[in-house]
Design a protein around this motif. Sequence first.
Motif, short mmCIF file in Angstrom:
data_model
loop_
_atom_site.label_atom_id
_atom_site.label_comp_id
_atom_site.label_asym_id
_atom_site.label_seq_id
_atom_site.Cartn_x
_atom_site.Cartn_y
_atom_site.Cartn_z
N ARG A 153 5.83 1.05 -2.24
CA ARG A 153 4.67 0.61 -1.45
C ARG A 153 5.14 -0.13 -0.21
O ARG A 153 6.19 -0.77 -0.20
N PHE A 154 4.35 -0.04 0.84
CA PHE A 154 4.64 -0.68 2.11
C PHE A 154 3.89 -2.00 2.23
O PHE A 154 2.72 -2.09 1.87
N ASP A 155 4.54 -3.02 2.76
CA ASP A 155 3.95 -4.34 2.95
C ASP A 155 3.22 -4.35 4.29
O ASP A 155 3.83 -4.27 5.35
N LEU A 156 1.87 -4.44 4.24
CA LEU A 156 1.09 -4.41 5.47
C LEU A 156 1.40 -5.58 6.39
O LEU A 156 1.40 -5.43 7.61
N TYR A 167 12.11 3.98 11.07
CA TYR A 167 13.09 3.19 10.30
C TYR A 167 14.28 2.79 11.16
O TYR A 167 14.77 1.68 11.06
N ARG A 168 14.73 3.71 12.01
CA ARG A 168 15.85 3.39 12.90
C ARG A 168 15.50 2.27 13.87
O ARG A 168 16.37 1.55 14.34
N ARG A 169 14.21 2.12 14.15
CA ARG A 169 13.74 1.05 15.05
C ARG A 169 13.36 -0.21 14.29
O ARG A 169 12.81 -1.13 14.87
N GLY A 170 13.66 -0.24 12.98
CA GLY A 170 13.42 -1.46 12.21
C GLY A 170 12.11 -1.50 11.47
O GLY A 170 11.74 -2.54 10.92
N PHE A 171 11.38 -0.39 11.43
CA PHE A 171 10.12 -0.36 10.68
C PHE A 171 10.40 -0.70 9.22
O PHE A 171 11.38 -0.22 8.65
N PRO A 172 9.58 -1.55 8.61
CA PRO A 172 9.85 -1.98 7.23
C PRO A 172 9.77 -0.82 6.23
O PRO A 172 8.81 -0.07 6.22
N VAL A 186 0.83 -1.20 0.00
CA VAL A 186 0.00 0.00 0.00
C VAL A 186 0.87 1.26 0.00
O VAL A 186 2.03 1.23 0.40
N PRO A 187 0.30 2.38 -0.43
CA PRO A 187 1.04 3.64 -0.39
C PRO A 187 1.24 4.13 1.06
O PRO A 187 0.61 3.61 2.00
N ALA A 188 2.08 5.11 1.20
CA ALA A 188 2.46 5.62 2.53
C ALA A 188 1.26 6.04 3.37
O ALA A 188 1.21 5.77 4.57
N HIS A 189 0.25 6.67 2.76
CA HIS A 189 -0.88 7.14 3.56
C HIS A 189 -1.65 5.96 4.18
O HIS A 189 -2.16 6.06 5.29
N ALA A 190 -1.70 4.81 3.48
CA ALA A 190 -2.36 3.63 4.02
C ALA A 190 -1.51 2.97 5.11
O ALA A 190 -2.03 2.47 6.10
N ALA A 191 -0.19 2.97 4.92
CA ALA A 191 0.71 2.46 5.97
C ALA A 191 0.57 3.32 7.23
O ALA A 191 0.54 2.79 8.34
N ALA A 192 0.46 4.62 7.04
CA ALA A 192 0.27 5.53 8.17
C ALA A 192 -1.02 5.19 8.90
O ALA A 192 -1.04 5.12 10.14
N ARG A 193 -2.08 4.96 8.16
CA ARG A 193 -3.37 4.60 8.77
C ARG A 193 -3.25 3.32 9.59
O ARG A 193 -3.88 3.18 10.63
N TRP A 253 6.16 -6.28 12.44
CA TRP A 253 7.00 -5.34 13.18
C TRP A 253 6.28 -4.88 14.45
O TRP A 253 6.88 -4.82 15.52
N ARG A 254 4.99 -4.60 14.32
CA ARG A 254 4.21 -4.16 15.48
C ARG A 254 4.13 -5.27 16.52
O ARG A 254 4.26 -5.02 17.71
N ARG A 255 3.93 -6.51 16.09
CA ARG A 255 3.87 -7.63 17.03
C ARG A 255 5.20 -7.81 17.75
O ARG A 255 5.23 -8.10 18.95
N LEU A 256 6.29 -7.66 17.03
CA LEU A 256 7.61 -7.86 17.63
C LEU A 256 7.95 -6.80 18.68
O LEU A 256 8.76 -7.04 19.57
N ARG A 257 7.33 -5.63 18.57
CA ARG A 257 7.56 -4.61 19.60
C ARG A 257 7.14 -5.12 20.97
O ARG A 257 7.70 -4.74 21.98
#
Length: 93
Positions: free
Chosen positions: A48-51, A35-40, A11-18, A57-61
């Motif tokens: 495009r960002f892979d949801l 990104y410094r914390r490993g965000f894809p 998805v585009p950046a605005h959808a990744a942001a959402r 990444w969120r689960r690993l936090r």
Amino acid sequence: MMRFHVEPRDVPAHAAARRLGLTAEEFDQVADRLYRRGFPRPDPDTNRFDLDAIDQWRRLRNGPLFGLAPAAAAKNASDVVGDRVRTMRRGVP
């Protein structure tokens, strides 16, 4: 003809942001820190960002809550070999 609804995973950046509960502007402000914390990062060709990667990444936090642990860091091969040689010299199998 049968049609199927396709949910894009990239998805585009605005959808990744959402996905993070942010506006596109808020995402732009914090993207470098993420990104410094490993965000894809986005795909270099499609931008495009892979949801699924974002969700992982969120689960690993909070890995222990999900039964996950962060990937182990790669070891320096010379350190590994040195440790093994020292162990062998001590006669420990």
